[in-house]
Motif scaffolding. Structure first.
Motif, PDB file in Angstrom:
ATOM      1  N   GLU A  97       0.817  -1.091  -0.088  1.00  0.00           N
ATOM      2  CA  GLU A  97      -0.141  -0.055   0.118  1.00  0.00           C
ATOM      3  C   GLU A  97       0.864   1.290  -0.117  1.00  0.00           C
ATOM      4  N   GLU A 126      -4.089   4.632   7.855  1.00  0.00           N
ATOM      5  CA  GLU A 126      -2.675   4.365   7.455  1.00  0.00           C
ATOM      6  C   GLU A 126      -1.710   5.313   8.226  1.00  0.00           C
ATOM      7  N   HIS A 144      -7.390  -5.962   1.099  1.00  0.00           N
ATOM      8  CA  HIS A 144      -7.754  -5.482   2.274  1.00  0.00           C
ATOM      9  C   HIS A 144      -9.176  -6.138   2.948  1.00  0.00           C
TER      10      HIS A 144
END
Lengths: 484, 152
Positions: A313, A378, B123
């Motif tokens: 990510e 995040e 996810h």
């Protein structure tokens, strides 16, 4: 011309003429009268006298005309040759009267003119050379140069500028710069008035610089721009000098690199999905039959997989930030609840390092925030994950929330190794790592904090750190409270 | 055709499995088998199609929900979606995009065509998959807000 035998006379011309007139008129008159009275009856003598008078007059006229017209003729010839740019002609009059002086003056003038014109020609030659030389430098100059007048109209482009814009001097000359090129700075249009600064009130040039602008003209290109006002010779007229450093190639390679990173990261998603998914299924079905050590091993596989997910990510986030494609979608959120949940996600990881991971429930009331839940988590995850990584086994990590002035501040405190003071200013920079690659082990790509800072910035928040080597670090970020 | 209607792996088929009929269109075997396992374990009857053609054929079996991957051999997910939505028989079946490709323009396009949900596999917590599938079957008009999705 052969007047070398002509008598040298210091008498002025007017005196000469008067003298000659006296001679011409008075002498013959006296002479003829005397002759007439003595020889009244002798007609032939009278005739002789008359002839004598006439002869004298003719001589006088010839002499006069010779004295006056000869220098005039010489002067005419001299002026004619000057007109033909011939400076070698010299007048030759030996008399020292005005005519002689005219001749001397003429000769001097001719000499002076000759010198003057010769030197002017030399100067003109060197000026032309200098101009050609400068134009050559500009033409072969590797940066694109555009000169505008005060009306922001193009009056000069060098070769590189022609290439950069895909245009030429002929078709660009006299065009308003705003019509010739459209300039964008991170997708926002930049107007000519903005990128063509002028002299300030004390006459100092104001300089405009902007990296990585996008130019749209006949073609699209990328450049770094430096723009400054110019004073033209004479100082009355002003203009603008724009210098573009072409970065189109670099931009192209950067995009290829970003595309590659993005592609690779996307490819990693599917096997990671399988690893995480099958671990879930395995623990669901066989968890109850596993011993403590087996559970620990599988928990570690899960932690590692989760770290890989974060890494993937982060790589994608970098490509999004670089492509200016990272967007946030704000929605109201219960911040305490959200932070608690994120902290819980790291429970296994902290436990595995026998670290104490605690969430300190705030005593104050924490107002509602509007955040991008995924992105802000995040941020939190990056900070907690760093804290766990840089804190030794048995350490303590605390997450605290506090209400500030129109903002909510979240702290991630650790009892880790701390950050040297000289590293702190660079900590949030892209690719920055505190120590060398070898000293650091495999604790990061130098991307996490850069991404974290970017995301916090997109929320109009701030991020900072307080740290003491050997004692630990506290990373803090603020999020603005939404006005009701 | 690699496709098959899979219900035999379920060890406790219940009476209402027909009501919980889900079609999974996914080409990656690891992933297909994983999701089939998770959903079957949660009591759903899962039909699995490993390419677009098979998916379209199996959609005629009137599943309650379609989980659709985007990058698929033969017919891609967006194309499948538009075919499903232009068929009177299948247009009412809710479609959730289940993918690792989160390209914003593709997802937004798919939502315009009629996709009602989007889940990013990497996810996605397996427990959440079960929850979403239950929610969409219970309320076939449910639609995620495309503007609040986290896209690439």
């Amino acid at each position: 011309m052969s007047n070398g035998s002509a008598p040298k006379s210091k008498l002025p011309l007017r005196a000469k003429i008067i003298l000659w007139l006296i001679i011409v008129s008075v002498v013959p008159a006296i002479f003829s009268t005397v002759i007439t009275q003595i020889f009244i009856n002798n007609i032939s003598l009278v005739l002789v006298g008359l002839i004598f008078i006439v002869l004298v007059i003719i001589l006088v006229i010839i002499n006069l005309s010779y004295k006056i017209t000869n220098p005039l003729l010489q002067l005419k010839n001299g002026l004619d040759s000057l007109l033909q740019n011939n400076f070698s002609f010299r007048m030759t009059l030996n008399s020292q009267d005005e005519l002689g002086q005219i001749a001397t003056s003429y000769n001097q003038l001719s000499t002076n003119l000759n010198t003057l014109i010769a030197s002017t020609t030399t100067n003109l030659g060197s000026i032309t050379l200098q101009r050609d030389f400068l134009q050559n430098i500009l033409a072969t100059f590797p940066e694109a140069v555009i000169v505008l007048n005060s009306q922001l109209v193009v009056i000069f482009l060098n070769t590189k500028a022609e290439q950069l814009l895909g245009t030429n001097m002929k078709s660009s000359y006299g065009k308003a710069i705003g019509l010739l090129i459209k300039v964008f700075s991170s997708n926002d249009p930049l107007l000519p008035d903005e990128y063509c600064p002028t002299f300030n009130t004390v006459g100092q040039p104001q300089i405009f610089t902007r990296k990585g602008i996008r130019l749209v003209s006949e073609k699209e290109s990328y450049a770094d721009l430096v723009s400054q006002p110019l004073k033209f010779p004479g100082g009355l007229q002003t203009g603008h000098l724009l210098t573009f450093h072409d970065i189109s190639d670099e931009k192209h390679f950067d995009e290829m690199k970003l595309d590659f990173v993005s592609m690779a990261a996307h490819e990693l998603r599917t096997p990671l999905t399988a690893i995480k998914g099958y671990l879930y299924v395995f623990l669901r079905d066989y968890g109850p039959y596993l011993n403590q050590e087996q559970v620990t091993f599988l928990t570690r596989v899960n932690i590692a997989a989760q770290k890989l997910v974060s890494l993937v990510e982060n790589l994608l986030n970098i490509t999004r930030i670089e492509k200016k494609a990272l967007v946030i979608h704000l929605e109201p959120i219960d911040w305490i609840d959200d932070v608690k949940t994120t902290v819980e996600e790291f429970r296994d990881q902290a436990k595995d390092k026998r670290q104490e991971l605690i969430f300190v429930t705030p005593t104050q009331e924490i107002p509602k925030l509007k955040v991008d839940k995924f992105r802000i988590n995040e941020v939190l995850a990056n900070l907690i994950s760093n804290a766990i990584s840089y804190t030794p086994i048995g350490g303590r990590i605390a997450v605290l929330i506090e209400k500030g002035d129109q903002e909510v501040i979240t702290h991630v405190q650790d009892t880790g190794e701390g950050i040297p003071a000289d590293a702190i200013p660079h900590l949030f920079n892209k690719f920055f790592r505190v120590s060398g690659v070898l000293e650091q082990g495999s604790k990061g790509t130098g991307l996490g904090l850069y991404i974290t800072k970017t995301i916090v910035g997109m929320h109009n928040g701030r991020i900072w750190v307080k740290s003491e080597v050997g004692k630990g670090s506290t990373f803090s970020f603020s999020l603005p409270v939404v006005a009701k | 055709m690699d496709s098959q209607i899979g219900s035999s792996t379920s060890n406790t088929p219940t009476a209402d499995t027909a009501k919980k009929h889900v079609l999974l269109i996914e080409d990656e075997f690891f992933i297909a088998d994983l999701y089939k396992n998770i959903l079957t374990n949660a009591g759903f009857e899962v039909a699995l199609a490993q390419d677009g053609d098979a998916g379209l054929k199996l959609a005629q079996g009137m599943p309650k929900l379609i989980l659709l991957d985007i990058m698929l051999p033969k017919v891609n997910g967006v194309k499948i979606l538009s075919l499903l939505k232009s068929d009177e028989k299948t247009r009412h079946i809710p479609v959730i995009l289940l993918t690792n490709l989160g390209q914003a323009d593709v997802i937004q396009e798919a939502f315009k065509i009629g996709a009602q949900g989007y889940l990013l596999k990497m996810h996605l917590n397996p427990a959440d998959l079960v929850k979403y599938v239950n929610d969409f079957i219970a309320n076939p008009n449910l639609k995620m807000d495309v503007n609040s999705l986290v896209l690439d």
